[in-house]
Design a protein around this motif. Structure first.
Motif, PDB file in Angstrom:
ATOM      1  N   LEU A   1      -8.351 -24.182  20.136  1.00 42.73           N
ATOM      2  CA  LEU A   1      -8.896 -25.496  20.471  1.00 42.73           C
ATOM      3  C   LEU A   1     -10.238 -25.405  21.192  1.00 42.73           C
ATOM      4  O   LEU A   1     -11.201 -26.095  20.834  1.00 42.73           O
ATOM      5  N   ALA A   2     -10.320 -24.575  22.215  1.00 44.61           N
ATOM      6  CA  ALA A   2     -11.570 -24.446  22.963  1.00 44.61           C
ATOM      7  C   ALA A   2     -12.657 -23.822  22.103  1.00 44.61           C
ATOM      8  O   ALA A   2     -13.841 -24.174  22.219  1.00 44.61           O
ATOM      9  N   LEU A   3     -12.263 -22.907  21.210  1.00 42.32           N
ATOM     10  CA  LEU A   3     -13.227 -22.269  20.313  1.00 42.32           C
ATOM     11  C   LEU A   3     -13.866 -23.292  19.374  1.00 42.32           C
ATOM     12  O   LEU A   3     -15.064 -23.235  19.095  1.00 42.32           O
ATOM     13  N   VAL A   4     -13.060 -24.248  18.898  1.00 42.86           N
ATOM     14  CA  VAL A   4     -13.571 -25.307  18.033  1.00 42.86           C
ATOM     15  C   VAL A   4     -14.646 -26.114  18.753  1.00 42.86           C
ATOM     16  O   VAL A   4     -15.731 -26.364  18.209  1.00 42.86           O
ATOM     17  N   GLU A   5     -14.367 -26.505  19.976  1.00 42.53           N
ATOM     18  CA  GLU A   5     -15.311 -27.342  20.711  1.00 42.53           C
ATOM     19  C   GLU A   5     -16.587 -26.579  21.064  1.00 42.53           C
ATOM     20  O   GLU A   5     -17.674 -27.152  21.091  1.00 42.53           O
TER      21      GLU A   5
ATOM     22  N   GLU B   1      -7.027 -26.215  11.223  1.00 43.33           N
ATOM     23  CA  GLU B   1      -6.235 -27.137  12.043  1.00 43.33           C
ATOM     24  C   GLU B   1      -5.499 -28.146  11.160  1.00 43.33           C
ATOM     25  O   GLU B   1      -4.312 -28.418  11.366  1.00 43.33           O
ATOM     26  N   LEU B   2      -6.205 -28.720  10.193  1.00 45.76           N
ATOM     27  CA  LEU B   2      -5.596 -29.712   9.303  1.00 45.76           C
ATOM     28  C   LEU B   2      -4.500 -29.072   8.459  1.00 45.76           C
ATOM     29  O   LEU B   2      -3.443 -29.675   8.233  1.00 45.76           O
ATOM     30  N   GLU B   3      -4.727 -27.849   8.019  1.00 42.21           N
ATOM     31  CA  GLU B   3      -3.692 -27.136   7.275  1.00 42.21           C
ATOM     32  C   GLU B   3      -2.488 -26.852   8.171  1.00 42.21           C
ATOM     33  O   GLU B   3      -1.341 -26.928   7.726  1.00 42.21           O
ATOM     34  N   GLY B   4      -2.777 -26.531   9.436  1.00 41.24           N
ATOM     35  CA  GLY B   4      -1.694 -26.254  10.375  1.00 41.24           C
ATOM     36  C   GLY B   4      -0.768 -27.443  10.540  1.00 41.24           C
ATOM     37  O   GLY B   4       0.461 -27.282  10.610  1.00 41.24           O
ATOM     38  N   LEU B   5      -1.342 -28.654  10.597  1.00 42.24           N
ATOM     39  CA  LEU B   5      -0.511 -29.856  10.691  1.00 42.24           C
ATOM     40  C   LEU B   5       0.408 -29.970   9.487  1.00 42.24           C
ATOM     41  O   LEU B   5       1.582 -30.326   9.613  1.00 42.24           O
ATOM     42  N   ASP B   6      -0.127 -29.684   8.310  1.00 41.00           N
ATOM     43  CA  ASP B   6       0.688 -29.797   7.105  1.00 41.00           C
ATOM     44  C   ASP B   6       1.772 -28.721   7.065  1.00 41.00           C
ATOM     45  O   ASP B   6       2.885 -28.973   6.597  1.00 41.00           O
ATOM     46  N   VAL B   7       1.440 -27.525   7.570  1.00 47.55           N
ATOM     47  CA  VAL B   7       2.444 -26.455   7.638  1.00 47.55           C
ATOM     48  C   VAL B   7       3.576 -26.861   8.581  1.00 47.55           C
ATOM     49  O   VAL B   7       4.760 -26.689   8.264  1.00 47.55           O
ATOM     50  N   LEU B   8       3.217 -27.426   9.739  1.00 50.21           N
ATOM     51  CA  LEU B   8       4.234 -27.848  10.703  1.00 50.21           C
ATOM     52  C   LEU B   8       5.138 -28.919  10.099  1.00 50.21           C
ATOM     53  O   LEU B   8       6.369 -28.867  10.253  1.00 50.21           O
ATOM     54  N   ARG B   9       4.551 -29.895   9.427  1.00 46.09           N
ATOM     55  CA  ARG B   9       5.362 -30.944   8.791  1.00 46.09           C
ATOM     56  C   ARG B   9       6.212 -30.366   7.667  1.00 46.09           C
ATOM     57  O   ARG B   9       7.359 -30.775   7.465  1.00 46.09           O
TER      58      ARG B   9
ATOM     59  N   MET C   1      -2.684 -22.601  16.674  1.00 43.00           N
ATOM     60  CA  MET C   1      -3.613 -23.724  16.690  1.00 43.00           C
ATOM     61  C   MET C   1      -4.140 -23.971  18.102  1.00 43.00           C
ATOM     62  O   MET C   1      -5.344 -24.221  18.303  1.00 43.00           O
ATOM     63  N   PHE C   2      -3.244 -23.893  19.081  1.00 47.08           N
ATOM     64  CA  PHE C   2      -3.621 -24.152  20.472  1.00 47.08           C
ATOM     65  C   PHE C   2      -4.671 -23.157  20.952  1.00 47.08           C
ATOM     66  O   PHE C   2      -5.614 -23.517  21.668  1.00 47.08           O
ATOM     67  N   GLN C   3      -4.533 -21.892  20.564  1.00 42.25           N
ATOM     68  CA  GLN C   3      -5.453 -20.855  21.018  1.00 42.25           C
ATOM     69  C   GLN C   3      -6.886 -21.108  20.562  1.00 42.25           C
ATOM     70  O   GLN C   3      -7.837 -20.648  21.197  1.00 42.25           O
TER      71      GLN C   3
END
Length: 236
Positions: free
Chosen positions: A86-90, A108-116, A82-84
């Motif tokens: 971030l700049a690409l998104v912006e 990104e939103l899916e990543g949050l759910d995967v982490l949780r 996800m971190f890699q």
């Protein structure tokens, strides 16, 4: 001039199409309105969330090796992925490449759910996330809309973002959609920072530093003020 020379000349002219398109695209994107000037509060919230993520990741490099278990190792891989991006998104948002940005932000939103899910011991490897947390935040419809854009199945959405004219490929600034994407991006970054900070905390420390908490809180306050999400305060 031989046949081979004619072929080479035609090939050269043909390959110039790609070069010409890239040049035209660069000029066209340089003339786009600056979303940061148009949405200054949201731009500041984005910078606050981004700085918080960077700060947390810098501290995570000092994590004790004895703390690393299978779950943490899985979360670290998701968080780094996800971190890699971030700049690409912006960059995609700034260039009004909203279809690509939608795909990245949906991830990104899916990543949050995967982490949780990994934290809860419920995320099975190689299985799609349950998106339960997003629904609890009232973001189920937004996630569904972004999925339609990302999967190229939402005709109305795609037609709107591409100008409604067949085979139009020049990008156009869309303030409303840009605002939606940045709201989601800020939420994802703030959530990512919180989970990564939780993973490398010491028992005697808060998850976030005072500066990280302050800037994360500001980011959330902007999302609340613009109606994207509601902040719930707990009474003592």
């Amino acid at each position: 001039m031989g046949t081979s020379d004619i072929t080479k000349e035609r090939d050269f002219e043909f390959f110039q199409k790609a070069k010409h398109y890239k040049n035209v695209l660069q000029i066209q994107q340089s003339d786009l309105p600056d979303w940061r000037s148009d949405l200054p509060n949201l731009a500041f919230a984005c910078d606050c969330a981004f700085s918080t993520v960077v700060s947390v990741f810098e501290r995570s490099e000092n994590i004790c090796l004895l703390q690393i278990d299978e779950g943490l190792h899985r979360r670290a891989a998701v968080a780094a992925s996800m971190f890699q991006n971030l700049a690409l998104v912006e960059t995609a948002i700034a260039n009004a490449q909203y279809v690509g940005a939608s795909t990245l932000i949906r991830q990104e939103l899916e990543g949050l759910d995967v982490l949780r899910g990994i934290l809860d011991g419920k995320q099975i490897d190689s299985k799609n996330p349950r998106i339960k947390a997003l629904r609890n935040l009232g973001l189920g419809k937004i996630y569904g809309f972004l999925s339609g854009i990302a999967h190229l199945t939402s005709h109305d959405g795609l037609s709107h973002l591409t100008g409604g004219r067949p085979y139009r490929y020049d990008t156009q600034y869309n303030r409303k959609f840009c605002e939606l994407l940045v709201n989601c991006h800020v939420l994802a970054m703030a959530g990512l920072a919180t989970i990564v900070a939780f993973d490398h905390r010491n028992l005697s420390q808060e998850h976030l530093t005072d500066l990280e908490k302050h800037h994360s809180a500001f980011a959330f306050s902007v999302l609340s003020e613009n109606g994207f999400m509601k902040l719930v305060t707990t009474s003592a």
